[in-house]
Structure formats: structure tokens, C-alpha cells
Design a protein around this motif. Structure first.
Motif, short mmCIF file in Angstrom:
data_model
loop_
_atom_site.label_atom_id
_atom_site.label_comp_id
_atom_site.label_asym_id
_atom_site.label_seq_id
_atom_site.Cartn_x
_atom_site.Cartn_y
_atom_site.Cartn_z
N ASP A 49 0.82 -1.23 0.00
CA ASP A 49 0.00 0.00 0.00
C ASP A 49 0.85 1.27 0.00
OD1 ASP A 49 -2.12 -1.65 0.07
OD2 ASP A 49 -2.56 -1.43 2.21
N VAL A 56 1.93 2.34 -3.44
CA VAL A 56 0.88 2.67 -4.42
C VAL A 56 0.81 4.18 -4.63
CG1 VAL A 56 -1.60 2.64 -4.85
CG2 VAL A 56 -0.46 0.59 -3.96
N HIS A 76 -6.83 -0.21 -6.13
CA HIS A 76 -6.59 0.30 -4.77
C HIS A 76 -7.49 1.50 -4.46
CE1 HIS A 76 -2.91 -2.15 -4.36
NE2 HIS A 76 -2.73 -1.86 -5.63
N LYS A 132 -8.81 1.93 -0.69
CA LYS A 132 -7.75 2.32 0.26
C LYS A 132 -7.35 3.79 0.03
CE LYS A 132 -5.96 -2.39 0.38
NZ LYS A 132 -4.92 -3.29 -0.13
#
Length: 919
Positions: A797, A800, A831, A834
Motif C-alpha cells: 500500500d 501505491v 486500490h 484504500k
């Protein structure tokens, strides 16, 4: 580094004073803007300001014939040798006196500088690196007054110098036996331009009273004879140059060769060069004020361009003096004229209005037309995607600039007084401006028109402006009635007048997340108005001094207020409590003005920040005011992170901390002494209480200050409106090494090894840990496009967001459009949830991505429209031709049928005649 912002570009000013130059290919104009140099690319329609600056305003610029070097000289005579390829300063030099003009020889080996009544010839800097790049060759004396202009012959053997004493002097660059120096009279005013004819010693001289003299020489360039040289010790460089000259002369001449060291043949007595006046012409002038102020001559096409004090220019063909063209391009005097190498484009600079124009005289059209704000800039605002900047000035104009090209593409002139504030609506297609003329105006960027005008019941001067997030509510604060007015953007009607402040309203700001308006005033309060609950005061925040500026953090959870005592205080708008403060008075470091009676240290006690802006992530705040410094503070730590000096130009007032004793005379400071110059310059004493505009002093010397600051929504740059213009500072990522979570095994070798093993996700993670732009781009472009969804799904994450920001940066300049769009699409799709949870932190990255995509969309949509109309035209043309061809074929068919009928008739008649003969 996070705060490694560097000077990127100068907008809002295109020309101030000095001479214009065209590049070698003729496609770019090199213009001096204050103490900086701007290059305007006319083919690609972009502008670039070099990251070099002189200590005072630039007086003249000399460009080498190959276009690689430029010599820039300021008002004091300090010179910089600048490489136009690397944009770097190669050498510093000081001529110790103001330089009037500078010109390279056509062969690039010498250049001449004129100062006072002397012409100095220097050896031009060579390709090898030298300790002293400028070596004085000869000094030429002759004129009795200041020299004004220079021109060279095509073979660099002679040059001519014009002077204010109404004479023109021809000098030999070498020691010619038949031409040492030659003086020409014939004029009754200052010489503005002097030009050699192509491959000849014939001359044209132009004077300020509008007179052209044509001079004819009795000697050709080949007729110049070298003087017998003295047996003097010579340097190695001079001997090498003489050898090169001899070789060139031997190659270029047939028959008898006169060497540099040989004596001229005694049987042939050399005849001195003589000039005679062939003709004299006069320009048509209207009145005495219309002096001839600038001139340029193109030798190949024999075109003379002259500019006048009334803004008119003429094109004449020489030597017949035939008028080709005449046009008025400005109402101010034309300061400088230049012609490009092909002779098609003519550049004009008008210092009075800050205009730069390029005119194509054959098609009679503008190639380039730009003008900065005539007076100071007052305010600026970024569009939501960071692609455009809008500025408002004291001249009452609203200008919109493209951040990519650096050029203004629309100017709105509906206001009749100074602009105090400008802003974009959230859509990015509407600009709203407030002015002292008592109106607010909304401008549409689709149709470029003023579609709304907001006024108050009683006339009021609006000093502040704010538009809410929805773009529906428009508010403005009055500085004379202490009221806040609210209008509806949809209907243009006045909704409410908010009263309560007991002093002029200095600033307004809407919350980015709620319908709450924050206003600050000179009554030492900040008031929070609830837009949903009958426009009531929700909270009143007490300040320690007069409020000057208020702004919300991008997430709406904090309020920053700048006050008159130089402090920045931070407040929580929900609890109405102060969370911190920064004392910034010592960071302003205001300079001392020439007319000040107190020291700079005492003067700084009355200074404060007049503009604040949060960064895109809300962690730091940008502050500027009546000073040459812009400060970045960390909000959480409440400490100064970095300080930027926006200008080092000593031509502005309030730049130096201490007064210069050399400027003190027995009559007092030189700033107070009337020099009595003839151009309207007078005593530099401002009227009491007046801070801006031409009426503040008879001789306007601007004071350095920052009037407005804004961070770009993308977080990659910030802009400031200053006395110098609109300065843009951006992050130069290629020169900054900023690794993340670095380890011993993170090396370029290990990253390329992962690529060979086709471990794409691992290679990307390692590349972002090393954080080197070229390496990240190499890794990203090595990944096969079919593997992009798999790689995006397996990324951690934390990487990203970093990858999305890098894709946004690459997408702006890369030609691999579909490749990077695929990366962006997969990252957002896989994603999205998120990223949505961290929308506040990732907003600058998304705005950078939107800016890049919007730029490509704008460019491609124009191209697609152009191609679509071309295809339609081609189809229509082919159909028209097909119909025409079918009609022609039908006509031909009818003619063939008629011919067959005629033939059959003739055959039948012939057969009848044959039958009759047989009978």
C-alpha cells in the motif's frame, strides 16, 4: 528534499528595457526582463526564464553569431557571460561604467563594447576554458559624447559607432593603412542607428530627428590594406591569431597576398578611404514629440525598420527609401527593434507598457503579442488542476496564464480600477475578481466573456473576495463600510449584507468542507459565519493585533491568521481555541529605503506577513509580505523550514540593509538630488501615504514586496506575485537525491538483476526505495504492458501512492500516453477504496494526475478536431470531384452518341448515292 523548490519561470512580465535579440535560427526572441533573461520560443509558443540574474536591471545583451553565448550587462556595467545551451554563468566581468551597447563581430572572434565616449574591442571567449574570458584588444577614442550604437561589416574588418554628438565614426578592427578612423557628420540630432550595407563599406545612419543619410564609400572591402607592423613582442595568442588570419587571407585572395608582417608594395601608393553623402531622406513625423527611438536594418533584404516615440513603426526599402509598410502598434514609445535572420519577423519592445510584439510584415499579422501588468500585481490564484494561474493587477486587468507555456492567453479589461483579489471557482472554468471600482465580476473561460457583475446597494470598495466550494456563494468585504456582501452566482442577486465588524474587512475565506465563512478585520477579530443558519456569527476569535489575512487548511480543521504585529496564529475552528503561533517579524528582514530616516532594523518592526497559504498536504505554511523574503514554516513544530530570496535586483527600493555611503553627497542622498534628466525622470520623493501607481512619485522606483502567494494544488510548485512579476518556484526532482528506507542491498545493480529475473514488483519497490527518477522510469517502462494489472495488485500500500505520483509526473511529459494511462487506471481501480480512505493526503497526487491528463486531452482534442474537419473536407472534395467527373462522363457519352448518329446518317447518305450511281 521536500522543500528543494527552485526558480522555475517568470510570468507576468515580458519586457522591461534593453535591446531585443533573435536566436540564430530566428525562431526565438531573447528579451531582458528586469535583471533576468527570458527566451520566447515562437514556434512552440512557450517561454523560459534563465536561472541567472544580474545585480541590477539589464541594460544590453550581446548574442554570439553561433547563438551559444550571450553577454548580459546591467546598468552599472557588471557583465555575465552566459551559455544559452547549459543555462549557466561562465564568467563575471565588470566594465566599471554603464555600457550603452555591445555587439559581436560576424566571425565571432571579437566583440565591441561602447561606454561613455569610448569603444572597446575585446577578444571573444574561445571554446577552451580560460582564466580571463575577456581580453582587451584595442580602445577607440573619437566621439565627444556618449556612444549609442554599433554595427560590423560582414567580413569583420571594420565597425561603425554612432554617438550623441551627432557624429558617426568608422573604425578599422585591424591596423589598416588606408582606414584608421573616419568621422561622418551631416546630422542634427543623436544617432540612433548606423548600418553597413551587405559586403560593402557603404553606410546608412539614422538620427533621432527622423533623418536618414546614405553614405557611399570609394573603396571596396577588398581594398583595405594592412599597415606595416612594428617589431613589438607579441603574445602567443596574438601570433596564433595572426597566423590564422594569414592562412584565411591566402585562401580567400588570388594573386598578390599582403601578409600581416609584410610591407605594402611601394610602387602602389595606398589611397585613403573616402566617404561622400549620396542622399538624405526625412521620415514623416507628426509633431516634435514623435522622435525616432529605435532602428534595425536587415542587410540581405535591404529593409530598414524604424520605431517612433508615438508607437508607430515604418518599413523602408533602401537605398531608394521606398515606404513598404507603416503601422501603429502601441501608444507608448518603441524602445527596441530587432529583425530575425530570415528578415520575415520583426520584434518590438515597448518599455513603458511592458509590451513585446513580433510582427510578420509580409502577411501583416502578429506572430507573438504579449503584455505584462502595467503596474504591480495584486493577487493570484491557481486553477483546481494547477494548469492555469489568474492574476489581477493595479492596472485593472485580469490575466490568465498557462503554467506549461508561461504565456497569457486571455486578458479581461472590464474593470475600471485596481484589482484587489481574484479566485477560481471549484469547476475551474470561472474566474471571479474584486476591484476598487465597486464591482465583482465573473468571467467564463469557455467563451472568454464577463457573464456576471455583482454590485452593492451603496457604492463600496471591495478589498477581499471568497467563493464557496460549490461555486454558488460569492462574498466580498468592503474596506470603507466594514460590511460583508453575499451574492448568488446563479442569479447574480444580493442575498445578504453581514454587519458586525468594526474595521475594514481585510480577508475572507470559505471552509473547504463546511458552509462556514471566516472573515478577519482591522478590529482585531476573526469571525466565523454560518452560511446555513441564517448567516449568524458562529464564533468570534480575538486577536492580539489587526487581522490582515486568514486561510483554512485544505482539510478545514485549522485556521491560520496573519496579524499586523508580524505573527501567524493557528486556531481550531471547531473549538475556537488557539493551537499555536509563529513570530515571523525577524524572518522578514526588511531592507532600508533610500529616503528612510530610520535603520532597516527599526523599519522591520512595523512589517508583517500580508499573504499566507497552506501547502497541499497541510503540514507547512507559506508566508510573504513587505519584504524580499518568502518563508516556509512547519505548522506542527512552529519553526522556519526554509527562506527564499525572491530577488537580488538592487534597482528596486528597500533591497539593501545599510545605506551606501558612496550615494551620500554634500547635498544629501543622491536619491533626493534632482539630476534633471531629459526623459521625464525627476526627484524620487513619494507622496505621503501613497504606496502604488505612477502618481506616487515623479520618478517611479518600485519597492520590493510580495503581494500574494499560492501553492499549486499538485504540491509541486508555488507562485508569488511580486514587484518583479509572477515568480514560479517548482521542485526540480532530477537534481535531488531523496532515498526512502535505504538499505545496503538497494543498488542499481540489484534492481536491474530483479528486472532480468522478471520480478517486476520487487524491482519497482527497490527503485522507489532508491528514489532516483531515471532508474524508476527505466524499471517502469521495462514492465510488459500485459503484466501491469498483476504488478499493481501485488504492490504494498505504501508504494501505491508513490507510484501514482510518479506516473502523474511522467504522464505530463512522456509520449507513452497509453502505457502510463494503463498504470494509472489499474492503480486507481485496484486500490481505489484504500486511496479513498486517505483522500486528504493523496489529493495533491490526484490533482497532478488530473492536470497531466487534462493537458493531453486539450492538445489531442484540438488535433482530433483539426483532423476530423480535414477528413470531412477531403471527403466533400472527393464527392464534388466524383460528381463533376460523372457529369463530364455523361456529357462525353452524349457527345459519342451524337457522333454515332451523325456517322450512321453519313453512311446511309453515302449508300443512297452509291445506289443512284449504279442505277
Amino acid at each position: 528534499m521536500k522543500f528543494a523548490y527552485r526558480f522555475s519561470n517568470l510570468l507576468g512580465a515580458v519586457y522591461r528595457q534593453g535591446n531585443l535579440n533573435f536566436s540564430k535560427d530566428g525562431n526565438a526572441v531573447i528579451s531582458p526582463v528586469g535583471n533576468r533573461i527570458s527566451i520566447f520560443d515562437l514556434k512552440n509558443n512557450t517561454s523560459e526564464t534563465l536561472p541567472v540574474s544580474t545585480t541590477k536591471n539589464i541594460r544590453c545583451v550581446g548574442l554570439s553569431p553561433d547563438g551559444n553565448l550571450a553577454i548580459v550587462v546591467d546598468e552599472d556595467g557588471a557583465a555575465l557571460l552566459v551559455s544559452l545551451i547549459t543555462r549557466a554563468v561562465l564568467h563575471h566581468f565588470h566594465f566599471h561604467k554603464p555600457v550603452n551597447s555591445i555587439c559581436f563581430s560576424p566571425d565571432g572572434r571579437k566583440f565591441v563594447v561602447t561606454k561613455e565616449n569610448v569603444a572597446l574591442m575585446y577578444h571573444a571567449p574561445g571554446k577552451q576554458r580560460e582564466f580571463n574570458a575577456f581580453v582587451l584588444d584595442k580602445s577607440y577614442y573619437g566621439p565627444y559624447d556618449e556612444t549609442t550604437c554599433i554595427d560590423w561589416t560582414d567580413d569583420s574588418k571594420c565597425f561603425v559607432v554612432g554617438s550623441k554628438d551627432m557624429s558617426t565614426w568608422v573604425f578599422g578592427a585591424e591596423r589598416w593603412a588606408n582606414l584608421i578612423y573616419y568621422s561622418l557628420g551631416g546630422h542634427k540630432d543623436v544617432i540612433v542607428g548606423c548600418f553597413f550595407e551587405k559586403d560593402s563599406l557603404d553606410l546608412y545612419t539614422v538620427s533621432q530627428d527622423g533623418t536618414l543619410c546614405v553614405w557611399e564609400s570609394d573603396t571596396e572591402l577588398d581594398g583595405l590594406v594592412l599597415k606595416k607592423s612594428q617589431n613589438k613582442p607579441k603574445s602567443l595568442r596574438q601570433e596564433e591569431e595572426e597566423d590564422e588570419e594569414e592562412e584565411e587571407r591566402m585562401e580567400g585572395q588570388e594573386g598578390e597576398v599582403i601578409r600581416g608582417k609584410a610591407e605594402a608594395p611601394k610602387e602602389k601608393k595606398t589611397k585613403n578611404v573616402r566617404y561622400k553623402q549620396r542622399s538624405k531622406h526625412f521620415f514623416n513625423k507628426e509633431g516634435d514629440f514623435n522622435n525616432l527611438t529605435a532602428a534595425a536594418y536587415h542587410k540581405s533584404t535591404h529593409i530598414l525598420v524604424t520605431g517612433f516615440a508615438s508607437g508607430i513603426f515604418h518599413l523602408h526599402e533602401l537605398p531608394e527609401f521606398n515606404l513598404i509598410h507603416s503601422l501603429s502598434i502601441s501608444d507608448q514609445r518603441i524602445t527596441s527593434v530587432a529583425i530575425n535572420s530570415s528578415g520575415d519577423w520583426i520584434g518590438f519592445g515597448c518599455s513603458g507598457m511592458g509590451q513585446l510584439l513580433v510582427w510578420e510584415w509580409q502577411s501583416e499579422s502578429y506572430v507573438f503579442k504579449q503584455q505584462g501588468h502595467f503596474n504591480n500585481m495584486a493577487s493570484l490564484a491557481y486553477s483546481p488542476d494547477g494548469q492555469y494561474i489568474v492574476t489581477g493587477g493595479d492596472d485593472g486587468k485580469v490575466k490568465v496564464w498557462n503554467t506549461n507555456s508561461g504565456l497569457c492567453f486571455v486578458t479581461f479589461t472590464e474593470h475600471t480600477s485596481s484589482i484587489t483579489n481574484v479566485t477560481f471557482t471549484s469547476s475551474g472554468f470561472v474566474v471571479v475578481s474584486a476591484s476598487l471600482d465597486g464591482t465583482l465580476r465573473a468571467f467564463d473561460l469557455h467563451r472568454y466573456r464577463n457573464f456576471r457583475t455583482f454590485t452593492s446597494p451603496r457604492p463600496a470598495q471591495f478589498s477581499s473576495l471568497a467563493v464557496d466550494v460549490s461555486g454558488e456563494l460569492v462574498s466580498a468585504g468592503a474596506q470603507d463600510s466594514f460590511e460583508i456582501f453575499l451574492w448568488s452566482m446563479q442569479t447574480g442577486r444580493l442575498l445578504e449584507v453581514l454587519g458586525g465588524h468594526e474595521g475594514p474587512v481585510s480577508c475572507l475565506c470559505f471552509s473547504p468542507v463546511q458552509s462556514i465563512l471566516a472573515s478577519t478585520s482591522w478590529d482585531r477579530t476573526v469571525r466565523l459565519w454560518d452560511m446555513l443558519n441564517s448567516w449568524q456569527v458562529k464564533e468570534t476569535l480575538p486577536l492580539t493585533s489587526d487581522g490582515l489575512y486568514v486561510t483554512y487548511r485544505p482539510d478545514g480543521q485549522e485556521l491560520a491568521v496573519g496579524t499586523l504585529n508580524g505573527e501567524i496564529s493557528f486556531w481550531n475552528p471547531n473549538t475556537a481555541t488557539q493551537t499555536g503561533s509563529v513570530a515571523g517579524r525577524h524572518d522578514l528582514e526588511m531592507g532600508r529605503k533610500e529616503t528612510d530616516k530610520i535603520t532597516a532594523k527599526q523599519s522591520a518592526k512595523g512589517k508583517s506577513f500580508t499573504s499566507l497559504c497552506y501547502s497541499a498536504d497541510g503540514e507547512s505554511i507559506l508566508a510573504g509580505g513587505q519584504s524580499k523574503f518568502v518563508c516556509i514554516y512547519n505548522v506542527k513544530e512552529q519553526m522556519l523550514m526554509k527562506k527564499f530570496e525572491i530577488s537580488c535586483n538592487l534597482s528596486f527600493d528597500a533591497m539593501e540593509e545599510f545605506l551606501d555611503r558612496r550615494k551620500m553627497t554634500e547635498f544629501g542622498s543622491l536619491a533626493l538630488v534632482d539630476e534633471g534628466a531629459g526623459d521625464g525622470d525627476g526627484v524620487n520623493i513619494s507622496l505621503p501615504g501613497v504606496r502604488r501607481g505612477d502618481l506616487s512619485s515623479r520618478h517611479f522606483k518600485p519597492e520590493i514586496r510580495v503581494s500574494s502567494l499560492r501553492f499549486s494544488p499538485t504540491g509541486r510548485s508555488w507562485a508569488a506575485t511580486t514587484t518583479e512579476g509572477l515568480l514560479v518556484y517548482s521542485l526540480d526532482g532530477s537534481l535531488v537525491f531523496d532515498p526512502y528506507d535505504l538499505d545496503l542491498d538497494v543498488t542499481p545493480g540489484s534492481i536491474r538483476k530483479q528486472l532480468r529475473l522478471q520480478e517486476w514488483a520487487s524491482a519497482i519497490v527497490l527503485a522507489f526505495r532508491l528514489n532516483e527518477k531515471a532508474l524508476k522510469q527505466e524499471v517502469l517502462e521495462t514492465v510488459p504492458h500485459e503484466q501491469i494489472p498483476v504488478v499493481c495488485g501485488s504492490l504494498p500500500d505504501i508504494y501505491v501512492e508513490k507510484l501514482l505520483g510518479f506516473v502523474a509526473t511522467c504522464l505530463e511529459k512522456s509520449s507513452h500516453l497509453q502505457f502510463y494511462m494503463t498504470w494509472a487506471q489499474n492503480l486507481l481501480m485496484l486500490h481505489g477504496q484504500k486511496l479513498k480512505n486517505r483522500s486528504g493526503a493523496i489529493l495533491p497526487t490526484l490533482q497532478a494526475l488530473q492536470k497531466s491528463i487534462q493537458r493531453h486531452f486539450d492538445n489531442l482534442s484540438k488535433l482530433c478536431d483539426f483532423n476530423m474537419y480535414n477528413i470531412r473536407y477531403t471527403v466533400a472534395l472527393s464527392k464534388q470531384r466524383g460528381i463533376k467527373r460523372a457529369a463530364e462522363e455523361d456529357k462525353e457519352g452524349e457527345e459519342d452518341e451524337e457522333d454515332e448518329e451523325d456517322l450512321s446518317d453519313e453512311m446511309s447518305e453515302a449508300s443512297l448515292e452509291d445506289a443512284e450511281m449504279l442505277l
